[in-house]
Design an enzyme around this catalytic site. Sequence first.
Site, short mmCIF file in Angstrom:
data_model
loop_
_atom_site.label_atom_id
_atom_site.label_comp_id
_atom_site.label_asym_id
_atom_site.label_seq_id
_atom_site.Cartn_x
_atom_site.Cartn_y
_atom_site.Cartn_z
N ASP A 46 42.17 35.96 47.10
CA ASP A 46 42.01 36.96 46.16
C ASP A 46 40.58 37.39 46.13
OD1 ASP A 46 41.29 37.51 43.39
OD2 ASP A 46 42.42 36.33 42.43
N HIS A 47 40.64 38.88 46.12
CA HIS A 47 39.34 39.29 46.65
C HIS A 47 38.32 39.14 45.48
CE1 HIS A 47 41.44 42.92 44.94
NE2 HIS A 47 40.42 42.91 44.06
N HIS A 57 43.06 37.19 39.37
CA HIS A 57 41.52 37.36 39.35
C HIS A 57 41.06 36.57 37.98
CE1 HIS A 57 42.20 40.42 42.06
NE2 HIS A 57 41.99 41.36 41.32
#
Length: 452
Positions: A220-221, A283
């Site tokens: 998950d960036h 996120h």
Amino acid sequence: MAAVAQHAPVLDLAPDGHTSNLRKSRSSMASMRDDWQCNVATDITLSIVVLGASGDLAKKKTFPALFALYSQGFLPCATQITGYARSKMDDAGLKERLQPYLKGDADLVQKFLDQCTYMQGDYDPDSPGYAKIAKAVQEWEQQPRCPAGRLFYLALPPYVYPQVCKGLAKHCRDFGPDKHPNSWVRVIVEKPFGQDLETSEELANQLGALFPEDKLYRIDHYLGKELSQNLLVMRWANPIFGAWWNRHYINNVQISFKEDFGTQGRGGYFDSYGIIRDVIQNHLTQLLALIAMECPSSSHPDDIRDEKCKVLRCIPPVGIKDCVLGQYTAGNGQPGYLEDPTVPEGSKAPTYAACRLHICNDRWAGVPFVLRAGKALNERSVVVRIQLNAPPVPLFGPRSMHNNMRDEFVLRLQPGEFTLVCLLLLWRTSRLFLLGVLLSKRYRKAGGSEYM
């Protein structure tokens, strides 16, 4: 949830070319977590292949992130970056597509682009494109006695992960009999990872049959954002936070994600997921876990993951009464969601969602966590607001005023990262007001160095 996969131990090379003490001391350790280090051999020959290189994710996120690593000296000297996609394009076309999104010194940008090449091919597992990738990687790896690293980043929709991984496993996974003992292969996949639990587990089984778990990285960036990482440091390196970071002092936690633009022609992809799967389930849930988790036993990724999983297991399923869903309509000269020609007619996919979650454990019982996300809103921002309880005795005015003017701890992840403390103070001896005290903000000097 989209989470960081279990990390394989990364082994250093000693000056004589042998493995470091990390490998030698395995038998004497109770667990690999006890002596974990995150170091990469500097003499590695690295091949980075970005599959889906012509897409939005690649040009807006993946390649700029690679450039940031390159500009700060984090990539090995012997690094080649290959873009692969179905679009008809050559090397020059890829560079022209990427250049507007690479921010920094023009000469440095050009040097980075000189290391980038492009290959066209299909994603079908029998596509000859995978053999072309393998040939380019093998030619690059013709370095005497150096370990090789192969990193495949799938900037693609999840439904093509299995077929792409089949092609990579068939052509690009194995090094052959002359493999250096410290060579490795890793496959990185992005969120969303499936549509629901069933499809997520099916996808995990399909990929797990092709690559072992320690070669797969589900990322998950948002965990790469500086303030996301600083949540752990802030909480556990500063004892002042431990005293009030609980239900006795905190009234509510709000995590808000806003975008000031709509689908912009990407409605087909967005409509298959909606705002909850696109943003909230990954996120914002990751941010919630970092805020609410207990202190891990070490900084090892597995220990951090374990604590995040513990707190997520304490969250009951969210009911309809705790949710608000919506779609944006036309306004300010911009079309509505259903007016996007790439959106299916009559779509019910939400472009806005707000969910109230509760964590049923001793630290957070009774504290609502509100997660909001939406497209085509009034601004672009990601903000965490931690609001404290009102004082038990309303000494300086009616209780309603104290309830509406709470002390707050605010973290803004974008744009312009900062942390802010809001305190209730007296203004010119006549009325109370909230004063925001900026704890940190990023500044950049002319030379390019960053300071807090």
